[in-house]
Scaffold this active site. Structure first.
Site, PDB file in Angstrom:
ATOM      1  N   ARG A 196       0.825  -1.213   0.000  1.00  0.00           N
ATOM      2  CA  ARG A 196       0.000   0.000   0.000  1.00  0.00           C
ATOM      3  C   ARG A 196       0.863   1.269   0.000  1.00  0.00           C
ATOM      4  O   ARG A 196       0.541   2.257   0.648  1.00  0.00           O
ATOM      5  CB  ARG A 196      -0.962  -0.024   1.202  1.00  0.00           C
ATOM      6  CG  ARG A 196      -2.060  -1.073   1.039  1.00  0.00           C
ATOM      7  CD  ARG A 196      -2.998  -1.085   2.213  1.00  0.00           C
ATOM      8  NE  ARG A 196      -2.335  -1.607   3.405  1.00  0.00           N
ATOM      9  CZ  ARG A 196      -2.711  -1.375   4.654  1.00  0.00           C
ATOM     10  NH1 ARG A 196      -3.756  -0.616   4.877  1.00  0.00           N
ATOM     11  NH2 ARG A 196      -2.053  -1.897   5.656  1.00  0.00           N
ATOM     12  N   LYS A 201      -1.037   4.345  -1.106  1.00  0.00           N
ATOM     13  CA  LYS A 201      -1.942   4.834  -0.050  1.00  0.00           C
ATOM     14  C   LYS A 201      -1.172   5.721   0.927  1.00  0.00           C
ATOM     15  O   LYS A 201      -1.574   6.843   1.223  1.00  0.00           O
ATOM     16  CB  LYS A 201      -2.546   3.640   0.698  1.00  0.00           C
ATOM     17  CG  LYS A 201      -3.328   4.006   1.937  1.00  0.00           C
ATOM     18  CD  LYS A 201      -3.553   2.783   2.819  1.00  0.00           C
ATOM     19  CE  LYS A 201      -4.258   3.154   4.114  1.00  0.00           C
ATOM     20  NZ  LYS A 201      -5.633   3.616   3.911  1.00  0.00           N
ATOM     21  N   SER A 261     -23.484   1.411  15.448  1.00  0.00           N
ATOM     22  CA  SER A 261     -22.144   1.684  15.964  1.00  0.00           C
ATOM     23  C   SER A 261     -22.083   3.072  16.599  1.00  0.00           C
ATOM     24  O   SER A 261     -22.786   3.997  16.189  1.00  0.00           O
ATOM     25  CB  SER A 261     -21.119   1.570  14.848  1.00  0.00           C
ATOM     26  OG  SER A 261     -21.449   2.412  13.776  1.00  0.00           O
ATOM     27  N   ASP A 312     -28.538  -6.034   9.323  1.00  0.00           N
ATOM     28  CA  ASP A 312     -28.167  -5.006   8.340  1.00  0.00           C
ATOM     29  C   ASP A 312     -27.935  -5.606   6.963  1.00  0.00           C
ATOM     30  O   ASP A 312     -27.231  -6.600   6.835  1.00  0.00           O
ATOM     31  CB  ASP A 312     -26.865  -4.315   8.776  1.00  0.00           C
ATOM     32  CG  ASP A 312     -27.034  -3.509  10.058  1.00  0.00           C
ATOM     33  OD1 ASP A 312     -28.139  -2.983  10.284  1.00  0.00           O
ATOM     34  OD2 ASP A 312     -26.053  -3.404  10.813  1.00  0.00           O
ATOM     35  N   HIS A 333     -22.221  11.190   7.398  1.00  0.00           N
ATOM     36  CA  HIS A 333     -20.941  11.276   6.684  1.00  0.00           C
ATOM     37  C   HIS A 333     -20.295  12.638   6.869  1.00  0.00           C
ATOM     38  O   HIS A 333     -19.134  12.824   6.560  1.00  0.00           O
ATOM     39  CB  HIS A 333     -21.146  11.007   5.192  1.00  0.00           C
ATOM     40  CG  HIS A 333     -21.727   9.659   4.933  1.00  0.00           C
ATOM     41  ND1 HIS A 333     -23.076   9.453   4.795  1.00  0.00           N
ATOM     42  CD2 HIS A 333     -21.145   8.448   4.827  1.00  0.00           C
ATOM     43  CE1 HIS A 333     -23.305   8.166   4.605  1.00  0.00           C
ATOM     44  NE2 HIS A 333     -22.154   7.535   4.615  1.00  0.00           N
TER      45      HIS A 333
HETATM   46  N1  GLN Z   1     -24.860  -1.500  12.189  1.00  0.00           N
HETATM   47  C1  GLN Z   1     -23.860  -0.952  11.336  1.00  0.00           C
HETATM   48  C2  GLN Z   1     -23.262   0.308  11.971  1.00  0.00           C
HETATM   49  O1  GLN Z   1     -23.968   1.022  12.585  1.00  0.00           O
HETATM   50  C3  GLN Z   1     -24.401  -0.623   9.971  1.00  0.00           C
HETATM   51  C4  GLN Z   1     -23.345  -0.104   9.055  1.00  0.00           C
HETATM   52  C5  GLN Z   1     -23.766   0.090   7.606  1.00  0.00           C
HETATM   53  O2  GLN Z   1     -24.910   0.185   7.288  1.00  0.00           O
HETATM   54  N2  GLN Z   1     -22.838   0.181   6.714  1.00  0.00           N
HETATM   55  O3  GLN Z   1     -22.107   0.585  11.833  1.00  0.00           O
END
Ligand code: GLN
Ligand code: ZN
Length: 748
Positions: free
Chosen positions: A23, A26, A426, A592, A687
């Site tokens: 990498r 990177k 999370s 998920d 994000h």
């Molecule tokens: N449960 C996961 C989180 O909260 C879902 C992550 C995702 O949708 N990419 O990180």
């Protein structure tokens, strides 16, 4: 194979891993962005990675080596810049500053949108081509790269150009395709002429978009532009991959180019060639070695394909048939030989980029004995797990149906206030979390100490949610590095590499697990952390699982076991996990499936088959949950408008979806569709580091009320909070709580 044919066989590649064996690129990029490396240092690192790839391919004896697809960030972005497709907002910038601003944004200037490259896990930047844009050639950097390649590789160097149809099909185009092609044609001609003047005799024109549904509609325009390129100076090898040409086959193979590369590892190119023939005098480069799987070739399959191709009369002329990798090798890691921690019989059947080069030359000489022996040894090492296979074979319709309908089971499930608030799973993966993990993996702390550390973080996360007044809590996922790897490590059938990094986008790399055998669950995977979380609160805590489809789509599955079989094996493992979570007191579980949509086949007529097994795998995982257990799912990263029926078919009680960036588009789609259960549209974009104001969240919640009955609405962020800091999370969730309190008060 007779000797004469053999001597004429030419091998070709379409691209090589771009990020460096260790990498290096990177690291160089990240140092450059951090101001610790200057542009000369960055370019030196880039060129050394590039040269390594060229030399490796030359030493492997490849006859035609794709060059110029190497990239500092993304090849689509490179071509947008080379053609001067620069949106006005970047007008004041130049050079690397402009390139990286387009890729990553700078304060006040939004980056180009990023999206998945076909059905791969690589992301490209979407060019914007508006009415005002005036394409302008800037090929100097590319030509310089080609000259370097020619200095190293001589005639073997074949420049890669992103084809006009693909460039435009992947772009946000606000002018008609024909108009845009007309503007680009003179620039493509100029490029080919410049390449010819360097002495280049063959150019790979990459047109993967020809395999997409709808290519047929552009037939006239495409024929016109390729007619315009036929005499531009260089001989063209038109390269397609990721699927067959489908309905476009008859006219694409007649385009005025000297060679065409087809993918024989996905779709059904072989049937098309056999049924419709191959134009005399045109070279067929057969992509028979899968550039996207990590597996060694299966000798019988490849030999069968080649035997059948050699039976086509127009391919019997010496030199008419070439051997190719099916796609760029950028989707696989560098070298399996470095994975010395893997058992020999498994390593023996892995083929990453370098091994695939060896396969290509072995195929050209007809010596596949190594592969045969390796697969025989592997089959002894990893035989089928008969118990798992029998369990899947014994499934019946009842295994895919919840005992009660939503209307019947809902009253039995947890009672919550109107507009229940939750999060996606999370919480911040802070330095503290990462340090804890790394100290444990280095052996500096014991398992008990590690778990105690995780539990303290969980206690804090639960305390925060309880204190703020959220209604359904999560334990925070502090024990997870990654939502797929975590489960893969606890299941049988998965292997992990040490160096198997592949580029996801820019400097970002992932190391997908390898599914090499049947999957089972030796022990509960998430129950301990769930129970710890639940012990700190009287509010319900969700059991958190990653769905079967996402696990497959973010791994390298075994190529010879149907994905449906693998998905059902995963579904059964998850079903058992849910039963254990229920026994431990879980009132709700969340499975998920963020990657459900991205697994869609490129051709629409194959969507149905995929969606059927994908949704069945989810149902298999969840439908034996007790009627009292509320089943949640979560999805993000994409527009769901096209797969609403499949989403409905999951029969989840609650779905949380990314929504904040799309201006309620997904929510509107769900409302119009008449989604019959509960929905948690994201109220703010996780994000972004921006903390939403309560008024912003309130407006969002009110906008939901315009589409759905209040009993159907959940309130949550767009996605998990692991990439954020607590300093961002706390005020954001507080804003959410404040907003909901206000709206609730009005609803009474
Ligand atoms: N449960 C996961 C989180 O909260 C879902 C992550 C995702 O949708 N990419 O990180
Ligand atoms: Zn998400």
């Amino acid at each position: 194979m007779d000797r004469a044919t053999l001597d004429m066989v030419r091998t070709q590649t379409l691209g090589y891993p771009r990020i460096g064996r260790d990498r290096e690129l990177k690291r160089a990029l990240e140092s450059y962005w951090a101001g610790k490396l200057d542009s000369a240092g960055l370019m030196a690192a880039f060129h050394s990675v590039v040269e390594d790839g060229w030399m490796t391919q030359r030493e492997a004896g490849i006859d035609r080596i794709a060059v110029g697809g190497e990239s500092l960030y993304d090849h689509v972005l490179d071509w947008a810049v080379r053609f001067g497709l620069i949106p006005a907002r970047f007008g004041a910038l130049q050079g690397l500053d402009r390139l990286f601003a387009m890729a990553r944004g700078v304060p006040g200037i939004a980056a180009l949108e990023m999206t998945k490259w076909f059905d791969t896990n690589y992301h490209y930047l979407v060019p914007e081509i508006g009415a005002g844009v005036v394409p302008e050639a800037d090929f100097a950097g590319f030509l310089e790269l080609v000259e370097r390649a020619r200095a190293t590789l001589g005639e073997r160097a074949v420049p890669v150009v992103l084809g006009p149809y693909t460039l435009l099909r992947l772009a946000h185009l606000s002018i008609p395709l024909g108009v845009a092609l007309g503007k680009l044609l003179p620039l493509y001609r100029e490029l080919l002429a410049s390449l010819a003047s360097l002495g280049v005799t063959e150019v790979q024109m990459h047109e993967p978009a020809f395999v997409l549904s709808g290519a047929d509609e552009a037939r006239d325009e495409v024929e016109r532009i390729y007619a315009g390129l036929a005499d531009a100076g260089a001989s063209l090898n038109l390269v397609t991959y990721y699927d067959d040409l489908g309905d476009a086959y008859p006219w694409v193979v007649q385009l005025p180019v000297d060679a065409i590369t087809l993918d024989f590892t996905r779709g059904n190119s072989l049937a098309l060639v056999e049924a419709q023939g191959w134009p005399t005098g045109k070279v067929l480069a057969a992509g028979v070695i899968d550039g996207r799987s990590v597996w060694r070739l299966r000798p019988n399959e490849v030999e069968d394909t080649l035997r059948r191709l050699r039976a086509v009369p127009s391919l019997q002329t010496p030199g008419a048939l070439r051997l190719s990798i099916s796609s760029s090798l950028q989707f696989v890691p560098h070298s399996a030989s470095r994975e010395t921690a893997l058992p020999d019989p498994l390593r023996g059947v892995l083929a990453f980029a370098d091994e695939k080069l060896g396969e290509l030359t072995a195929l050209a000489t007809g010596d596949l004995s190594g592969a045969r022996a390796a697969w025989a040894a592997f089959e002894r090492f990893a035989p089928a797990d008969e118990a798992v296979r029998a369990r899947v074979a014994g499934l019946t319709a009842g295994d895919f149906r919840r005992a009660l309908s939503y209307v019947e089971r809902r009253p039995k499930q947890v009672a919550l206030p109107l507009l229940p608030m939750t999060t996606i799973g999370s919480f911040p993966q802070t330095r503290e979390v990462r340090q804890l993990r790394s100290r444990y993996t280095k052996g500096e702390i014991t398992l008990a100490e590690y778990e105690a550390g995780i539990d303290a973080l969980t206690a804090y996360a639960i305390g925060v949610q309880d204190g703020l007044g959220l209604d359904m809590l999560v334990h925070g996922e502090f024990e997870r590095t990654d939502m797929v790897e975590f489960f893969a490590q606890k299941l049988t059938g998965f292997a992990f590499t040490q160096h198997g990094w592949v580029q996801s986008f820019g400097s970002r790399c992932v190391r997908p697990p390898i599914i090499y055998a049947d999957i089972s669950r030796p022990a509960p995977m998430t129950v301990r952390e769930f129970a710890v979380g639940q012990s700190f609160t009287s509010k319900p805590v969700k059991g958190m699982l990653t769905g079967p489809v996402t696990i497959i789509n973010w791994s390298y599955p075994r190529a010879d076991i149907p994905r449906q079989e693998i998905a059902y094996q995963l579904g059964l493992a998850l079903r058992d996990e849910i039963a254990d979570l229920e026994a431990a007191g879980a009132k709700a579980v969340q499975v998920d499936e963020p990657a459900l949509r991205e697994g869609l086949p490129l051709k629409r007529d194959r969507w149905g088959i995929y969606l059927a097994w994908a949704t069945d795998a989810f149902r298999l995982a969840t439908c034996k949950a007790l009627p009292e257990t509320q089943v949640h799912t979560h999805m993000c990263y994409s527009e769901f408008g096209e797969i609403l029926e499949a989403i409905d078919r999951l029969d989840a009680d609650v779905i949380s979806i990314e929504n904040a960036r799309s201006d309620d588009a997904t929510l509107r789609d769900l409302a119009i569709y008449g989604y019959p259960r509960e929905v948690g549209p994201g109220v703010y974009d996780i994000h972004s580091p921006v903390v939403p104001a309560a008024a912003f969240v309130e407006a969002k919640v009110r906008s939901f009320l315009a589409h759905l009955a209040p009993e159907r609405i959940w309130v949550n962020p767009d996605c998990g909070l692991k990439t954020r800091t607590w300093a961002e999370v706390l005020p954001s969730l507080r804003a959410m709580v404040e907003a909901v309190a206000k709206v609730r008060a009005e609803l009474g």
